[in-house]
Design a protein around this motif. Structure first.
Motif, PDB file in Angstrom:
ATOM      1  N   TRP A  34      37.279  36.227  39.483  1.00 52.98           N
ATOM      2  CA  TRP A  34      37.862  37.467  39.980  1.00 52.98           C
ATOM      3  C   TRP A  34      38.818  37.140  41.125  1.00 52.98           C
ATOM      4  O   TRP A  34      38.452  36.421  42.069  1.00 52.98           O
ATOM      5  N   TYR A  35      40.047  37.674  41.015  1.00 43.41           N
ATOM      6  CA  TYR A  35      41.069  37.517  42.037  1.00 43.41           C
ATOM      7  C   TYR A  35      41.505  38.902  42.505  1.00 43.41           C
ATOM      8  O   TYR A  35      41.422  39.880  41.786  1.00 43.41           O
ATOM      9  N   GLY A  40      53.026  40.429  48.937  1.00 39.56           N
ATOM     10  CA  GLY A  40      53.409  39.357  49.848  1.00 39.56           C
ATOM     11  C   GLY A  40      52.422  38.215  49.927  1.00 39.56           C
ATOM     12  O   GLY A  40      52.620  37.287  50.715  1.00 39.56           O
ATOM     13  N   MET A  41      51.384  38.284  49.109  1.00 37.55           N
ATOM     14  CA  MET A  41      50.388  37.210  49.137  1.00 37.55           C
ATOM     15  C   MET A  41      50.153  36.707  47.725  1.00 37.55           C
ATOM     16  O   MET A  41      50.324  37.436  46.750  1.00 37.55           O
ATOM     17  N   GLY A  42      49.762  35.478  47.623  1.00 38.17           N
ATOM     18  CA  GLY A  42      49.391  34.954  46.316  1.00 38.17           C
ATOM     19  C   GLY A  42      48.051  35.512  45.884  1.00 38.17           C
ATOM     20  O   GLY A  42      47.354  36.170  46.651  1.00 38.17           O
ATOM     21  N   LEU A  43      47.666  35.252  44.666  1.00 32.43           N
ATOM     22  CA  LEU A  43      46.343  35.653  44.212  1.00 32.43           C
ATOM     23  C   LEU A  43      45.285  34.908  45.017  1.00 32.43           C
ATOM     24  O   LEU A  43      45.404  33.709  45.272  1.00 32.43           O
ATOM     25  N   ARG A  44      44.275  35.651  45.418  1.00 32.64           N
ATOM     26  CA  ARG A  44      43.180  35.053  46.191  1.00 32.64           C
ATOM     27  C   ARG A  44      41.877  35.216  45.432  1.00 32.64           C
ATOM     28  O   ARG A  44      41.575  36.297  44.920  1.00 32.64           O
ATOM     29  N   LEU A  45      41.107  34.147  45.412  1.00 35.74           N
ATOM     30  CA  LEU A  45      39.878  34.113  44.639  1.00 35.74           C
ATOM     31  C   LEU A  45      38.759  34.817  45.399  1.00 35.74           C
ATOM     32  O   LEU A  45      38.476  34.512  46.562  1.00 35.74           O
ATOM     33  N   ILE A  46      38.095  35.732  44.709  1.00 34.11           N
ATOM     34  CA  ILE A  46      36.993  36.477  45.321  1.00 34.11           C
ATOM     35  C   ILE A  46      35.668  35.783  44.998  1.00 34.11           C
ATOM     36  O   ILE A  46      34.918  35.392  45.879  1.00 34.11           O
ATOM     37  N   TYR A  47      35.370  35.671  43.725  1.00 36.60           N
ATOM     38  CA  TYR A  47      34.187  34.994  43.215  1.00 36.60           C
ATOM     39  C   TYR A  47      34.543  34.320  41.903  1.00 36.60           C
ATOM     40  O   TYR A  47      35.503  34.717  41.236  1.00 36.60           O
ATOM     41  N   PHE A  90      42.364  41.081  39.387  1.00 31.78           N
ATOM     42  CA  PHE A  90      42.528  40.395  38.111  1.00 31.78           C
ATOM     43  C   PHE A  90      41.280  39.582  37.805  1.00 31.78           C
ATOM     44  O   PHE A  90      40.758  38.862  38.660  1.00 31.78           O
ATOM     45  N   CYS A  91      40.871  39.688  36.569  1.00 28.25           N
ATOM     46  CA  CYS A  91      39.839  38.822  36.028  1.00 28.25           C
ATOM     47  C   CYS A  91      40.527  37.733  35.215  1.00 28.25           C
ATOM     48  O   CYS A  91      41.559  37.985  34.579  1.00 28.25           O
ATOM     49  N   ALA A  92      39.972  36.549  35.235  1.00 21.95           N
ATOM     50  CA  ALA A  92      40.524  35.448  34.454  1.00 21.95           C
ATOM     51  C   ALA A  92      39.387  34.633  33.863  1.00 21.95           C
ATOM     52  O   ALA A  92      38.244  34.717  34.321  1.00 21.95           O
ATOM     53  N   SER A  93      39.729  33.858  32.857  1.00 18.94           N
ATOM     54  CA  SER A  93      38.731  32.967  32.258  1.00 18.94           C
ATOM     55  C   SER A  93      39.400  31.672  31.829  1.00 18.94           C
ATOM     56  O   SER A  93      40.617  31.615  31.622  1.00 18.94           O
ATOM     57  N   SER A  94      38.590  30.624  31.732  1.00 20.65           N
ATOM     58  CA  SER A  94      39.082  29.342  31.235  1.00 20.65           C
ATOM     59  C   SER A  94      37.940  28.625  30.543  1.00 20.65           C
ATOM     60  O   SER A  94      36.770  28.885  30.830  1.00 20.65           O
TER      61      SER A  94
END
Lengths: 116, 110
Positions: A34-35, A40-47, A90-94
Motif C-alpha cells: 500500500w502506497y 509534489g511527493m513521490g509514492l510513499r510506502l505505508i505497509y 495505491f495498492c500494488a503487487s509483485s
C-alpha cells in the motif's frame, strides 16, 4: 485480465471516521503493498506484505493498519481518519518482494480519499 | 537516505518533438531502476534496467542506465498527445524496498 483491483475509487470521510480500503490481485503474486501519493511527493510506502501471513511497516505507517486476508487480498484500514490522510492510495503487487527476480510491481487504479 | 531525483519536474513540448527525461539516484544496494507512466490512474510499467549501457526499447520509447554515473534517461521520439503523463523513475534497492522520484509531468501540445 483484471490485475490489481481497488475499491472504492473515491471516498469522502469526516475526521474520526473509520474505513477500509480493499485490494485484490489475480496474478498469483506473493507480495502486496500500500502506497500513498501526495502532490509534489513521490509514492510513499505505508505497509507491505512480503507473502501471505506477513505484514511489515513501510515509511509512513502511523494511523493505518493492514490485513493480508489471503494470497489475493490486502486491505488497508484507517481507524480514525485525519485530514492529513487525504491522499490517493495505491495498492500494488509483485511476484516476489520489491523487484525480486527482476519482476516489477503492478499497480491498481487508486482510491482518492478526502478527509474533511 | 536513499533518493531518486527526476528532472525536469515538468515539460511542455509540441507533438512530434523528441524528449529526454532524466533520473539520478543514490540508493544503497542498488538492484534495478524502473520507469512507469502514470496517466489518470495506475502507474503502468515501462522498463526495468539492471545493467549499464544496455538500451531497452518499446516502440518510440527507450531507456538506458549508467551505473557508474548513477543515472538513467527515458527518451520518447516523435511524441504524440497520448504520451502526456507523469513519468515516474523508481529505484529498487535491497531490504529497503523501492524509492520513488517525484515524477516528470510531460505535456504534449498538438
Amino acid at each position: 485480465n483484471a490485475g490489481v483491483t481497488q475499491t472504492p475509487k473515491f471516498q469522502v470521510l469526516k475526521t474520526g471516521q473509520s474505513m477500509t480500503l480493499q485490494c485484490a490481485q489475480d496474478m498469483n503474486h506473493n507480495s502486496m503493498y500500500w502506497y500513498r501519493q501526495d502532490p509534489g511527493m513521490g509514492l510513499r510506502l505505508i505497509y507491505y506484505s512480503a507473502s501471505e501471513g506477513t505484514t511489515d511497516k513501510g515509511e509512513v505507517p502511523n494511523g493505518y493498519n493492514v490485513s493480508r486476508l489471503n494470497k489475493r487480498e490486502f486491505s488497508l484500514r484507517l481507524e480514525s481518519a485525519a485530514p492529513s490522510q487525504t491522499s490517493v492510495y495505491f495498492c500494488a503487487s509483485s511476484i516476489y518482494l520489491w523487484t525480486g527476480n527482476n519482476q516489477p510491481q503492478h499497480f491498481g487504479d487508486g482510491t482518492r480519499l478526502s478527509i474533511l | 537516505e536513499d533518493k531518486v531525483v527526476q528532472s525536469p519536474l515538468s515539460l511542455v513540448v509540441h507533438e512530434g518533438d523528441t524528449v529526454t527525461l532524466n533520473c539520478s539516484y543514490e540508493v544503497t544496494n542498488f538492484r534495478s531502476l524502473l520507469w512507469y507512466k502514470q496517466e489518470k490512474k495506475a502507474p503502468t510499467f515501462l522498463f526495468m534496467l539492471t545493467s549499464s549501457g544496455i538500451e531497452k526499447k518499446s516502440g518510440r520509447l527507450s531507456s538506458i542506465l549508467d551505473k557508474k554515473e548513477l543515472f538513467s534517461i527515458l527518451n520518447i521520439t516523435a511524441t504524440q498527445t497520448g504520451d502526456s503523463a507523469v513519468y515516474l523513475c523508481v529505484s529498487g534497492g535491497g531490504a529497503d524496498g523501492l524509492t520513488f522520484g517525484k515524477g516528470t509531468h510531460l505535456i504534449i501540445q498538438p
